[in-house]
Design a protein around this motif. Structure first.
Motif, mmCIF file in Angstrom:
data_model
loop_
_atom_site.group_PDB
_atom_site.id
_atom_site.type_symbol
_atom_site.label_atom_id
_atom_site.label_comp_id
_atom_site.label_asym_id
_atom_site.label_seq_id
_atom_site.Cartn_x
_atom_site.Cartn_y
_atom_site.Cartn_z
ATOM 1 N N SER A 1 3.077 1.427 -3.474
ATOM 2 C CA SER A 1 2.407 1.206 -4.759
ATOM 3 C C SER A 1 2.684 2.391 -5.694
ATOM 4 O O SER A 1 2.997 3.497 -5.252
ATOM 5 C CB SER A 1 0.902 1.080 -4.570
ATOM 6 O OG SER A 1 0.330 2.361 -4.361
ATOM 7 N N ARG A 2 2.563 2.130 -6.986
ATOM 8 C CA ARG A 2 2.807 3.177 -7.977
ATOM 9 C C ARG A 2 1.903 4.388 -7.717
ATOM 10 O O ARG A 2 2.352 5.531 -7.728
ATOM 11 C CB ARG A 2 2.560 2.571 -9.370
ATOM 12 C CG ARG A 2 3.222 3.245 -10.533
ATOM 13 C CD ARG A 2 4.665 3.612 -10.440
ATOM 14 N NE ARG A 2 5.508 2.684 -9.730
ATOM 15 C CZ ARG A 2 6.781 2.938 -9.401
ATOM 16 N NH1 ARG A 2 7.338 4.089 -9.710
ATOM 17 N NH2 ARG A 2 7.487 2.043 -8.767
ATOM 18 N N THR A 3 0.607 4.127 -7.455
ATOM 19 C CA THR A 3 -0.339 5.218 -7.206
ATOM 20 C C THR A 3 0.104 6.050 -6.013
ATOM 21 O O THR A 3 0.105 7.285 -6.051
ATOM 22 C CB THR A 3 -1.732 4.630 -6.868
ATOM 23 O OG1 THR A 3 -1.985 3.559 -7.782
ATOM 24 C CG2 THR A 3 -2.810 5.665 -6.970
ATOM 25 N N SER A 4 0.493 5.353 -4.941
ATOM 26 C CA SER A 4 0.885 6.044 -3.729
ATOM 27 C C SER A 4 2.146 6.888 -3.958
ATOM 28 O O SER A 4 2.226 8.050 -3.546
ATOM 29 C CB SER A 4 1.097 4.997 -2.633
ATOM 30 O OG SER A 4 1.953 5.455 -1.643
ATOM 31 N N LYS B 1 0.828 -1.206 0.000
ATOM 32 C CA LYS B 1 0.000 0.000 0.000
ATOM 33 C C LYS B 1 0.867 1.263 0.000
ATOM 34 O O LYS B 1 0.585 2.214 -0.710
ATOM 35 C CB LYS B 1 -0.881 -0.018 1.248
ATOM 36 C CG LYS B 1 -2.299 0.355 0.940
ATOM 37 C CD LYS B 1 -3.212 0.200 2.109
ATOM 38 C CE LYS B 1 -4.486 0.953 1.822
ATOM 39 N NZ LYS B 1 -5.381 0.226 0.907
ATOM 40 N N LYS C 1 2.343 8.688 -16.846
ATOM 41 C CA LYS C 1 1.708 8.822 -15.541
ATOM 42 C C LYS C 1 2.601 8.497 -14.354
ATOM 43 O O LYS C 1 2.438 9.048 -13.292
ATOM 44 C CB LYS C 1 0.497 7.892 -15.486
ATOM 45 C CG LYS C 1 -0.713 8.450 -16.193
ATOM 46 C CD LYS C 1 -1.866 7.467 -16.049
ATOM 47 C CE LYS C 1 -2.948 7.801 -17.069
ATOM 48 N NZ LYS C 1 -3.843 6.663 -17.271
ATOM 49 N N SER C 2 3.501 7.515 -14.531
ATOM 50 C CA SER C 2 4.206 7.062 -13.344
ATOM 51 C C SER C 2 5.594 7.665 -13.217
ATOM 52 O O SER C 2 6.401 7.245 -12.411
ATOM 53 C CB SER C 2 4.276 5.543 -13.327
ATOM 54 O OG SER C 2 5.063 5.107 -14.401
ATOM 55 N N ASN D 1 3.284 8.040 -6.845
ATOM 56 C CA ASN D 1 2.994 9.153 -7.763
ATOM 57 C C ASN D 1 2.396 10.333 -7.017
ATOM 58 O O ASN D 1 2.782 11.480 -7.233
ATOM 59 C CB ASN D 1 2.032 8.704 -8.865
ATOM 60 C CG ASN D 1 2.714 7.822 -9.897
ATOM 61 O OD1 ASN D 1 3.938 7.832 -10.019
ATOM 62 N ND2 ASN D 1 1.930 7.047 -10.619
ATOM 63 N N LYS D 2 1.447 10.025 -6.123
ATOM 64 C CA LYS D 2 0.824 11.089 -5.307
ATOM 65 C C LYS D 2 1.882 11.776 -4.449
ATOM 66 O O LYS D 2 1.910 12.995 -4.327
ATOM 67 C CB LYS D 2 -0.224 10.474 -4.366
ATOM 68 C CG LYS D 2 -1.612 10.430 -4.933
ATOM 69 C CD LYS D 2 -2.599 10.087 -3.815
ATOM 70 C CE LYS D 2 -3.711 9.227 -4.349
ATOM 71 N NZ LYS D 2 -4.418 8.469 -3.299
#
Lengths: 249, 249
Positions: free
Chosen positions: A96-99, A93, A124-125, A101-102
């Motif tokens: 993660s890529r999303t985390s 968690k 995006k990443s 990136n944010k």
């Protein structure tokens, strides 16, 4: 004169990057060229040496491993009574890529990335990739212990709400696993078949307790089907208990 | 007297473990209880504290991350001109379950593992798991830098033939990827369909260069199909070149 200007501009760019790294990570980098490389997206690759494109991909590989180790250590010590399944999920968690990136956006790291041509070329990443590459640069610059403390004090403790992640992360699957361990049941999530065909292929997964199927579900991915079946299984376990709230503890 | 015997046996067991760890890893552990835990297979779990089974699974989680970081660093520095794809594949090869199980056998670590009931209860990967757990124990005992040096000097440099791994590991896929990067072609490996149905489902994968399919292959797993298609693609690339040996550079 031209060379003089170039040199001046070269050093003033370096000075600006020094200052940016100081603002984001709290220290002046020793070897600035590591950070320049860490912030060079693959679309900005100009030089190729011995067949290797000079961009941040190698540093990203290194930083990814260092970040994983630091987060593993942090969670291991923070949650002394949680099993490895929980620790693994919590780490996914955080890293993660999303985390990431944010995180890169919050840190303003995305603005420091060099890209080739138009800015939107980077994809995006690029932010998360650059964050990992910078972790690799800090590690090479200052070593593991320095990197670990910096990541914990300036990143994890500041930018992640670990308690909230725990709330979110006590997934149905981990609740079912913890219940089975506590109650000494044999538990498995098993692919028992597939439905549909070709592009429509779905996996059918069963939650089995002591060899008996207690719930099943299907989905296009094994992971998705597991999530669904874990939720069903958890509801069934709850419905058979008198004090359900005590079980997950 | 009974207590006296027990105490004596307790300390002499500890002394034996101290000596074993010294023999295998070259140093006397500070905190021996970490190593006892690292060598306790889940089948030997006796105590449960706060719902947590006291065995080596948490240390294995930690050691796995530390080992990955150390190997990533080692390969990063050893191969300054190899791309991240190559480094990732080489690392997988070193830290794979098969490789770590073999290593544990060579080190005699498998003989130190405590298991519940019969010895064969522990399963095939108990050796590799215990090795990772011991890495976690060394890290907690002595820190990262100590662990890194120990792993490089006493494990990687002694038990792995890195040059031979390179020979084996320059896979057809990485050769094709390196060729495409060097020659500035867009390359992708894409699932273009599936054949068969249900339990017989196979993936069809194509190697595409600049949007054109140059080879395709099918297999029950995506990874397997990729391997096959990469080999076909490499043969095709070779057949179109005059000086094939220079390409993989």
């Amino acid at each position: 004169m031209l060379l003089g200007n170039r040199l001046r501009s070269y050093f003033s760019n370096d000075r600006a990057l020094h200052q940016s790294i100081r603002n984001v990570f709290g220290y002046y980098p020793g070897n600035i060229s590591l950070f320049k490389l860490a912030l060079r997206h693959k679309s900005a690759t100009q030089k190729v040496i011995n067949g290797l494109r000079l961009n941040n991909e190698r540093l990203e590989y290194l930083g990814d491993a260092i970040l994983s180790a630091v987060v593993a250590d942090f969670l291991f010590k923070r949650f002394p009574y949680r099993n490895e399944g929980f620790l693994t999920e919590m780490r996914s968690k955080i890293v993660s890529r999303t985390s990431l990136n944010k995180l890169a956006m919050k840190l303003g790291l995305d603005k420091l990335i060099s890209v080739g041509g138009e800015r939107n070329k980077k994809g995006k990443s690029a932010g998360g990739d650059a964050f990992e590459a910078v972790v690799g640069a800090i590690y090479l610059d200052k070593g593991y212990e320095f990197t670990r403390k910096l990541l914990i004090n300036r990143i994890i403790n500041v930018h992640f709400d670990v308690e909230m992640l725990v709330e979110e992360e006590i997934s149905f699957k981990s609740r079912v696993i913890e219940w089975a361990q506590k109650e000494k049941h044999e538990l498995s999530f098993t692919v028992i078949g597939q439905s549909g065909e070709k592009h429509n292929n779905q996996y059918i997964i069963a939650a089995m307790v002591d060899g008996e199927i207690i719930a099943q579900a299907n989905d296009y991915s094994i992971k998705g089907a597991e999530k669904l079946v874990a939720e069903k299984a958890w509801q069934i376990i709850l419905s058979k208990q008198t004090a359900p709230d005590e079980m997950a503890g």
